[in-house]
Design a protein around this motif. Sequence first.
Motif, PDB file in Angstrom:
ATOM      1  N   ASP A   1       4.818   9.600  -4.923  1.00  0.00           N
ATOM      2  CA  ASP A   1       3.525   9.256  -5.512  1.00  0.00           C
ATOM      3  C   ASP A   1       3.710   8.490  -6.810  1.00  0.00           C
ATOM      4  N   GLU A   2       4.640   8.949  -7.636  1.00  0.00           N
ATOM      5  CA  GLU A   2       4.866   8.298  -8.919  1.00  0.00           C
ATOM      6  C   GLU A   2       5.393   6.881  -8.731  1.00  0.00           C
ATOM      7  N   GLN A   3       6.285   6.711  -7.769  1.00  0.00           N
ATOM      8  CA  GLN A   3       6.855   5.388  -7.536  1.00  0.00           C
ATOM      9  C   GLN A   3       5.819   4.405  -7.012  1.00  0.00           C
ATOM     10  N   ILE A   4       4.948   4.854  -6.104  1.00  0.00           N
ATOM     11  CA  ILE A   4       3.960   3.927  -5.548  1.00  0.00           C
ATOM     12  C   ILE A   4       2.931   3.543  -6.601  1.00  0.00           C
ATOM     13  N   ASP A   5       2.558   4.485  -7.486  1.00  0.00           N
ATOM     14  CA  ASP A   5       1.637   4.156  -8.575  1.00  0.00           C
ATOM     15  C   ASP A   5       2.286   3.197  -9.558  1.00  0.00           C
ATOM     16  N   ASP A   6       3.562   3.441  -9.873  1.00  0.00           N
ATOM     17  CA  ASP A   6       4.277   2.564 -10.787  1.00  0.00           C
ATOM     18  C   ASP A   6       4.428   1.171 -10.196  1.00  0.00           C
ATOM     19  N   LEU A   7       4.725   1.098  -8.886  1.00  0.00           N
ATOM     20  CA  LEU A   7       4.887  -0.194  -8.232  1.00  0.00           C
ATOM     21  C   LEU A   7       3.567  -0.962  -8.227  1.00  0.00           C
ATOM     22  N   ALA A   8       2.472  -0.279  -7.939  1.00  0.00           N
ATOM     23  CA  ALA A   8       1.167  -0.944  -7.941  1.00  0.00           C
ATOM     24  C   ALA A   8       0.855  -1.503  -9.327  1.00  0.00           C
ATOM     25  N   GLY A   9       1.171  -0.737 -10.374  1.00  0.00           N
ATOM     26  CA  GLY A   9       0.955  -1.225 -11.732  1.00  0.00           C
ATOM     27  C   GLY A   9       1.837  -2.419 -12.055  1.00  0.00           C
ATOM     28  N   HIS A  10       3.084  -2.361 -11.621  1.00  0.00           N
ATOM     29  CA  HIS A  10       4.020  -3.476 -11.833  1.00  0.00           C
ATOM     30  C   HIS A  10       3.512  -4.748 -11.166  1.00  0.00           C
ATOM     31  N   LEU A  11       3.036  -4.639  -9.926  1.00  0.00           N
ATOM     32  CA  LEU A  11       2.534  -5.801  -9.205  1.00  0.00           C
ATOM     33  C   LEU A  11       1.268  -6.338  -9.844  1.00  0.00           C
ATOM     34  N   ASP A  12       0.436  -5.442 -10.341  1.00  0.00           N
ATOM     35  CA  ASP A  12      -0.785  -5.874 -11.021  1.00  0.00           C
ATOM     36  C   ASP A  12      -0.446  -6.682 -12.270  1.00  0.00           C
ATOM     37  N   ARG A  13       0.548  -6.233 -13.018  1.00  0.00           N
ATOM     38  CA  ARG A  13       0.945  -6.961 -14.233  1.00  0.00           C
ATOM     39  C   ARG A  13       1.528  -8.325 -13.898  1.00  0.00           C
TER      40      ARG A  13
ATOM     41  N   VAL B   1      -2.209  -6.914  -3.931  1.00  0.00           N
ATOM     42  CA  VAL B   1      -1.912  -5.815  -3.028  1.00  0.00           C
ATOM     43  C   VAL B   1      -3.182  -5.495  -2.253  1.00  0.00           C
ATOM     44  N   GLY B   2      -3.001  -5.030  -1.036  1.00  0.00           N
ATOM     45  CA  GLY B   2      -4.140  -4.672  -0.204  1.00  0.00           C
ATOM     46  C   GLY B   2      -4.100  -3.205   0.131  1.00  0.00           C
TER      47      GLY B   2
ATOM     48  N   ASP C   1      -3.329   5.395  -1.199  1.00  0.00           N
ATOM     49  CA  ASP C   1      -2.180   6.034  -0.563  1.00  0.00           C
ATOM     50  C   ASP C   1      -1.135   5.028  -0.099  1.00  0.00           C
ATOM     51  N   ARG C   2      -1.577   3.802   0.194  1.00  0.00           N
ATOM     52  CA  ARG C   2      -0.673   2.821   0.789  1.00  0.00           C
ATOM     53  C   ARG C   2      -1.236   1.431   0.571  1.00  0.00           C
ATOM     54  N   PHE C   3      -0.356   0.452   0.557  1.00  0.00           N
ATOM     55  CA  PHE C   3      -0.850  -0.916   0.419  1.00  0.00           C
ATOM     56  C   PHE C   3       0.121  -1.910   1.033  1.00  0.00           C
ATOM     57  N   TYR C   4      -0.440  -3.051   1.423  1.00  0.00           N
ATOM     58  CA  TYR C   4       0.345  -4.201   1.837  1.00  0.00           C
ATOM     59  C   TYR C   4       0.653  -5.056   0.615  1.00  0.00           C
ATOM     60  N   LEU C   5       1.890  -5.477   0.494  1.00  0.00           N
ATOM     61  CA  LEU C   5       2.284  -6.411  -0.544  1.00  0.00           C
ATOM     62  C   LEU C   5       1.767  -7.799  -0.176  1.00  0.00           C
TER      63      LEU C   5
ATOM     64  N   ALA D   1       4.492 -13.196  -1.469  1.00  0.00           N
ATOM     65  CA  ALA D   1       4.748 -11.969  -2.235  1.00  0.00           C
ATOM     66  C   ALA D   1       5.973 -11.239  -1.716  1.00  0.00           C
ATOM     67  N   ASP D   2       6.198 -11.289  -0.414  1.00  0.00           N
ATOM     68  CA  ASP D   2       7.377 -10.630   0.163  1.00  0.00           C
ATOM     69  C   ASP D   2       8.067 -11.529   1.174  1.00  0.00           C
ATOM     70  N   THR D   3       7.849 -12.827   1.048  1.00  0.00           N
ATOM     71  CA  THR D   3       8.395 -13.863   1.941  1.00  0.00           C
ATOM     72  C   THR D   3       8.072 -13.577   3.403  1.00  0.00           C
ATOM     73  N   GLY D   4       6.883 -13.022   3.646  1.00  0.00           N
ATOM     74  CA  GLY D   4       6.425 -12.835   5.013  1.00  0.00           C
ATOM     75  C   GLY D   4       7.002 -11.651   5.747  1.00  0.00           C
ATOM     76  N   LEU D   5       7.560 -10.660   5.033  1.00  0.00           N
ATOM     77  CA  LEU D   5       8.131  -9.486   5.693  1.00  0.00           C
ATOM     78  C   LEU D   5       7.071  -8.439   6.056  1.00  0.00           C
ATOM     79  N   PHE D   6       5.825  -8.631   5.622  1.00  0.00           N
ATOM     80  CA  PHE D   6       4.744  -7.664   5.842  1.00  0.00           C
ATOM     81  C   PHE D   6       5.145  -6.283   5.328  1.00  0.00           C
ATOM     82  N   ILE D   7       5.541  -6.221   4.079  1.00  0.00           N
ATOM     83  CA  ILE D   7       5.960  -4.955   3.482  1.00  0.00           C
ATOM     84  C   ILE D   7       4.745  -4.086   3.192  1.00  0.00           C
ATOM     85  N   GLU D   8       4.826  -2.853   3.646  1.00  0.00           N
ATOM     86  CA  GLU D   8       3.773  -1.857   3.449  1.00  0.00           C
ATOM     87  C   GLU D   8       4.368  -0.686   2.671  1.00  0.00           C
TER      88      GLU D   8
END
Length: 314
Positions: free
Chosen positions: A113-125, A130-131, A139-143, A156-163
């Motif tokens: 949970d902490e990592q996904i929240d931190d990652l979302a904040g990092h991407l926002d900055r 993110v979707g 709970d989850r997002f697409y990059l 954002a992820d060179t088309g890897l569809f990272i979730e």
Amino acid sequence: MTTVSILIDDIHAGVETLRSAIGIPQPRPRSYRSGPGIDAVFCRVHPRYPVAPTFLELVAPGDAHVPSVASGAPESRSHETSTTTAVFPAREVAQLQGARAVKWHATELAMTDEQIDDLAGHLDRLGVAVGFHPPDRRDRFYLGGHPASATYDPAADTGLFIEATKSGHLGLPDEAFHAPADIPPEASPEAMVRIVAREYLVADLDATLGALERNLRWTPSSMVEEDGCRRAVMPFRAPRSARLELVQPTGPGRVADRYHQLGPGAWTIRVSVVDLEAKAKDLTQRGTPYTLGNGVLRPDPATTLQVPFEFIAA
């Protein structure tokens, strides 16, 4: 890596094909899930989830108006929502991949949970879209944003569809995240143990790694120059997880041939087995053609939904 996905037209026919050709276990009834935009079944290569935590997920486009949503590990992931949006946009993802013979739904990465929240904040900055899905949960997002939207940015992820998903939803005991990638003592010689890797073909390995480092702060554990290709191994903390391998053709050979045929995107699924010769005998008994050389057993992709599988000794 939560799942290794194969995007096809009919998940029931897909299950029967892989059961017959390579011997995946019959999925449990609860392993079949439908949600807005998706029908999915979470197959295992080994019957015990903690032994092989990365699922083989077969996905087909579903009804966008189905009210319940489920993805990831079927043991615990089920979100109820009244949305009529294709929250898990299998059809849109398939369309984005065009006529490619080997399609995938998402490259699903689990984190705390902490990592996904931190990652979302990092991407926002960074200003990277993110979707979140469902949109009213985090709970989850697409990059790069939701692939069904007009604003989806594959750069954002060179088309890897990272979730990105939460590992707490996986239903795994804590020890499973740290247990060694060993061989179950009760496994028969021909038994599959776990999915160890998913290969993706990429056009520019440096550009792909740059995007993953910048946006996900994810760097390879190794970089290898091989005959006709460069390979980067992207690691996961759980020893029993499958890993992501990014492969760029650099000269004539098998990788270049497949890249010319498929283009960039998901390619081979590598599975460890207890004994390679015993698995070869098992394939022979099933009537599945294969090649065996240099410690790699390869069933004919024509028998495995056009997706190349590899078996190696555990």
